[in-house]
Every structure is written in C-alpha cells, then in structure tokens.
Scaffold this motif. Structure first.
Motif, mmCIF file in Angstrom:
data_model
loop_
_atom_site.group_PDB
_atom_site.id
_atom_site.type_symbol
_atom_site.label_atom_id
_atom_site.label_comp_id
_atom_site.label_asym_id
_atom_site.label_seq_id
_atom_site.Cartn_x
_atom_site.Cartn_y
_atom_site.Cartn_z
ATOM 1 N N GLY A 23 0.803 -1.215 0.000
ATOM 2 C CA GLY A 23 0.000 0.000 0.000
ATOM 3 C C GLY A 23 0.834 1.261 0.000
ATOM 4 N N VAL A 24 0.129 2.403 -0.132
ATOM 5 C CA VAL A 24 0.757 3.720 -0.157
ATOM 6 C C VAL A 24 0.060 4.607 0.873
ATOM 7 N N ASN A 25 0.844 5.327 1.662
ATOM 8 C CA ASN A 25 0.302 6.287 2.626
ATOM 9 C C ASN A 25 0.466 7.698 2.062
ATOM 10 N N TYR A 26 -0.666 8.296 1.715
ATOM 11 C CA TYR A 26 -0.657 9.640 1.147
ATOM 12 C C TYR A 26 -0.930 10.686 2.231
ATOM 13 N N PRO A 27 -0.529 11.940 1.992
ATOM 14 C CA PRO A 27 -0.875 13.009 2.936
ATOM 15 C C PRO A 27 -2.338 13.412 2.769
ATOM 16 N N ALA A 28 -2.823 14.232 3.680
ATOM 17 C CA ALA A 28 -4.178 14.770 3.571
ATOM 18 C C ALA A 28 -4.248 15.690 2.355
ATOM 19 N N PRO A 29 -5.455 15.997 1.871
ATOM 20 C CA PRO A 29 -5.580 16.924 0.734
ATOM 21 C C PRO A 29 -4.787 18.202 0.961
ATOM 22 N N THR A 116 -5.721 14.922 -8.853
ATOM 23 C CA THR A 116 -5.438 13.824 -7.925
ATOM 24 C C THR A 116 -4.196 13.099 -8.407
ATOM 25 N N PHE A 117 -3.182 13.042 -7.546
ATOM 26 C CA PHE A 117 -1.913 12.403 -7.888
ATOM 27 C C PHE A 117 -1.867 11.014 -7.249
ATOM 28 N N ARG A 118 -1.396 10.046 -8.035
ATOM 29 C CA ARG A 118 -1.265 8.677 -7.540
ATOM 30 C C ARG A 118 0.137 8.146 -7.825
ATOM 31 N N PHE A 119 0.554 7.215 -6.980
ATOM 32 C CA PHE A 119 1.902 6.642 -7.059
ATOM 33 C C PHE A 119 1.818 5.156 -7.396
ATOM 34 N N ARG A 120 2.699 4.718 -8.263
ATOM 35 C CA ARG A 120 2.731 3.309 -8.688
ATOM 36 C C ARG A 120 4.158 2.781 -8.637
ATOM 37 N N ILE A 121 4.284 1.520 -8.202
ATOM 38 C CA ILE A 121 5.578 0.849 -8.261
ATOM 39 C C ILE A 121 5.440 -0.392 -9.145
ATOM 40 N N GLU A 122 6.540 -0.748 -9.784
ATOM 41 C CA GLU A 122 6.595 -1.968 -10.583
ATOM 42 C C GLU A 122 7.835 -2.739 -10.173
ATOM 43 N N ALA A 123 7.664 -4.034 -9.976
ATOM 44 C CA ALA A 123 8.752 -4.906 -9.520
ATOM 45 C C ALA A 123 9.258 -5.784 -10.662
ATOM 46 N N ASP A 124 10.316 -6.531 -10.384
ATOM 47 C CA ASP A 124 10.847 -7.441 -11.394
ATOM 48 C C ASP A 124 9.935 -8.643 -11.602
ATOM 49 N N PHE A 130 1.840 -2.437 -8.252
ATOM 50 C CA PHE A 130 0.594 -1.908 -7.684
ATOM 51 C C PHE A 130 0.583 -0.388 -7.754
ATOM 52 N N THR A 131 -0.632 0.161 -7.751
ATOM 53 C CA THR A 131 -0.860 1.606 -7.717
ATOM 54 C C THR A 131 -1.639 1.937 -6.453
ATOM 55 N N GLY A 132 -1.109 2.860 -5.664
ATOM 56 C CA GLY A 132 -1.752 3.208 -4.405
ATOM 57 C C GLY A 132 -3.029 4.003 -4.609
ATOM 58 N N GLN A 133 -4.055 3.643 -3.859
ATOM 59 C CA GLN A 133 -5.336 4.359 -3.891
ATOM 60 C C GLN A 133 -5.601 4.975 -2.507
ATOM 61 N N PRO A 134 -6.341 6.054 -2.399
ATOM 62 C CA PRO A 134 -7.065 6.744 -3.475
ATOM 63 C C PRO A 134 -6.249 7.864 -4.129
ATOM 64 N N GLY A 135 -5.022 8.101 -3.663
ATOM 65 C CA GLY A 135 -4.231 9.205 -4.178
ATOM 66 C C GLY A 135 -4.324 10.419 -3.256
#
Length: 287
Positions: A23-29, A116-124, A130-135
């Motif tokens: 998962g991804v921990n985003y800041p508040a708006p 709305t900005f979202r972050f995604r990681i890709e592994a080998d 995965f892409t973190g929600q909700p951004g």
C-alpha cells in the motif's frame, strides 16, 4: 478523474494494482498557492517476495511512477515522474527512493496541478506491481498574499523589534517571496521579515508577493517607527516625583535647622537666667 475510471470494477483494479498487504500512505488533501512549492509526503510498503517453485523469492522494485488524474498509472499513461524516463518535467522532483519513500515535490505550482496524484511501483515480478489508492488531492489557489505583524497594530518605537509574516489563506511549503518597502525590493526572500533594532528608516509601506506570481502581491502594510526610543525617553511622572522628593528633602533640612537653632537659643537663654539669679556670697558675713 476520467469518467471511464469510475466504471472500472474494483476486482479488476486489485488485479492490476498488486497483491493485498502492500500500500501507499498519502498526505491529507493539499491546498497550494500558484507559484509556490508543495511537497507531497508519501511512504509505501512493497511486496517483499513472491512464491516461485514452492519457495519465496525476493522482489526488487525496478520502476516508480507518479501520474496525475489517472486511476492506474499503468503502461504508457502520461506521468509527471517516471524513474525509467530521462525526460521528466523538472517541476516535479522525486525525493523518494525504491524502498519505501515516495515523496514528490512540485515546484512553481500551476493551475494544471489541481488534480489527484497517484503513485505506482513496478517490480521485477509482475505480481509486485501496484498503484496506491485513493491518491492525494491537490487544490491550487491563485490568491493574494497578506501581511501580519508579530506586534499587531501597536505603536513601535526606535530600538524595538518586529517580525512581518507573508501569509495566504492556502497552506504552502518552502515559500519564496519578494518583500518591498515603498515599492523598492528588499534582499529578504523568506515568508518572515525580521526588523530591528528599529530606526526611523524602517518606516514605510511594506508589501510581499510570490517571486513567480506578480498577481499575488499583498495590500500595503503601514509601519511607523516613532522617533523617541524607550531607552532615551524620560518619563514625565518620574521627573515630577524627583522634584517633589527634592523639595521635601530641602524642606525637612530647613525645618530641622530651625528646630535645632531654636533649641540652642532656648538653652542659652536658660543658662543666662540661672546665672543671673545666683548671688555671690557676701564677703563681710564672716567677720
């Protein structure tokens, strides 16, 4: 968010965004001022390993991506930062890594960054994608700056100190402003302007605004420094007290002198009276 994004089944999203547990921990708006710099603090937990041939194999993150207004950030989706690209927009600086920090910094914020900005990681291994929600939602406001004083609207005297703050209704980070006094730019560039010890030369009308946005210039703030200083001024009440004390001291001395003088005269008169009443013995009485 695009209309078609809302219709994507969540089961399909989970398949695209990776396994449960990551998962991804985003800041508040965030609300940002046009032309300012905003930092989106972010952390993530990747999939550490996957099962392969009956054993656990560690995964390695090979790509990190930040995208704007896209639900998945997958494939050729337009991104604001892509670790595998050498043509990223310099306004977007990735301050994170591929281990757990996904912080993104946006400089010279523009209206197009209201998204709305979202972050995604890709592994080998694709199972680690995965892409973190909700951004994180960013609101951009083109507002006028305003000046606040640490001393309120109180009177300022020479020798005192005061701090002027360049603020906005929107929150901001690492704000770079330009300060002016009577229309002339000052050398200070931070959101706080410290003045002191004050002199008459510090009097004037102060304004501030973002370096990158002339429309953000604040309304003038009038600062007036009185010529007199607290250390050099004389309290009139103190003068009156000193005069009264001096007069009282002189009066006490005069009264004491008069009393002492009268007491001495009285003693002298008493001695003369005693001497006059005592008669000397008659020399013929013994004969």
């Amino acid at each position: 968010m695009a209309v078609w994004d809302k219709k994507v089944p969540w089961g399909f999203l989970l398949m695209l965004t990776g396994a449960v547990g990551v998962g991804v921990n985003y800041p508040a708006p965030v609300c940002a001022v046009t032309g300012s710099t905003v930092t989106l603090l972010c952390t993530f937990t990747p999939l550490r390993s996957v099962g392969q041939d009956g054993r656990e194999v560690s995964t390695e993150i090979i790509r990190v991506v930040w995208c704007r207004n896209h639900l998945i950030c997958q494939g050729s989706t337009p991104s604001v930062f892509d670790s595998s690209s050498g043509n990223n927009n310099p306004r977007y600086k990735y301050l994170g890594d591929k281990k757990g920090n996904c912080t993104l910094q946006i400089t010279d914020v523009q209206k197009e960054d209201e998204a709305t900005f979202r972050f995604r990681i890709e592994a080998d291994d694709s199972r680690g994608h995965f892409t973190g929600q909700p951004g994180v939602s960013v609101t951009v406001s083109d507002v006028q700056m305003q000046i606040k004083s640490s001393r309120g609207d109180g009177e300022l005297r020479r020798g005192e100190t005061v701090t002027l703050y360049c603020t906005a209704l929107c929150t901001f980070h690492q704000l770079e402003v330009t300060w002016y006094r009577d229309g002339h730019a000052l050398s200070e560039s931070g959101p706080a302007l410290q003045l002191g010890p004050l002199t008459a030369g510090d009097s004037g009308k102060y304004t501030c605004g973002l370096k990158t946005s002339s429309s953000s210039l604040s309304l003038p703030y009038s600062l007036q420094v009185e010529e007199g200083s607290n250390s050099g001024s004389v309290d009139p009440l103190l003068i009156v007290r000193l005069v009264l004390f001096t007069l009282c001291s002189v009066l006490i001395v005069i009264v004491a002198s008069v009393i002492i003088r009268r007491t001495g005269l009285q003693e002298s008169s008493s001695r003369e009276l005693i001497d006059a009443t005592v008669q000397p013995p008659d020399s013929d009485e013994g004969l």
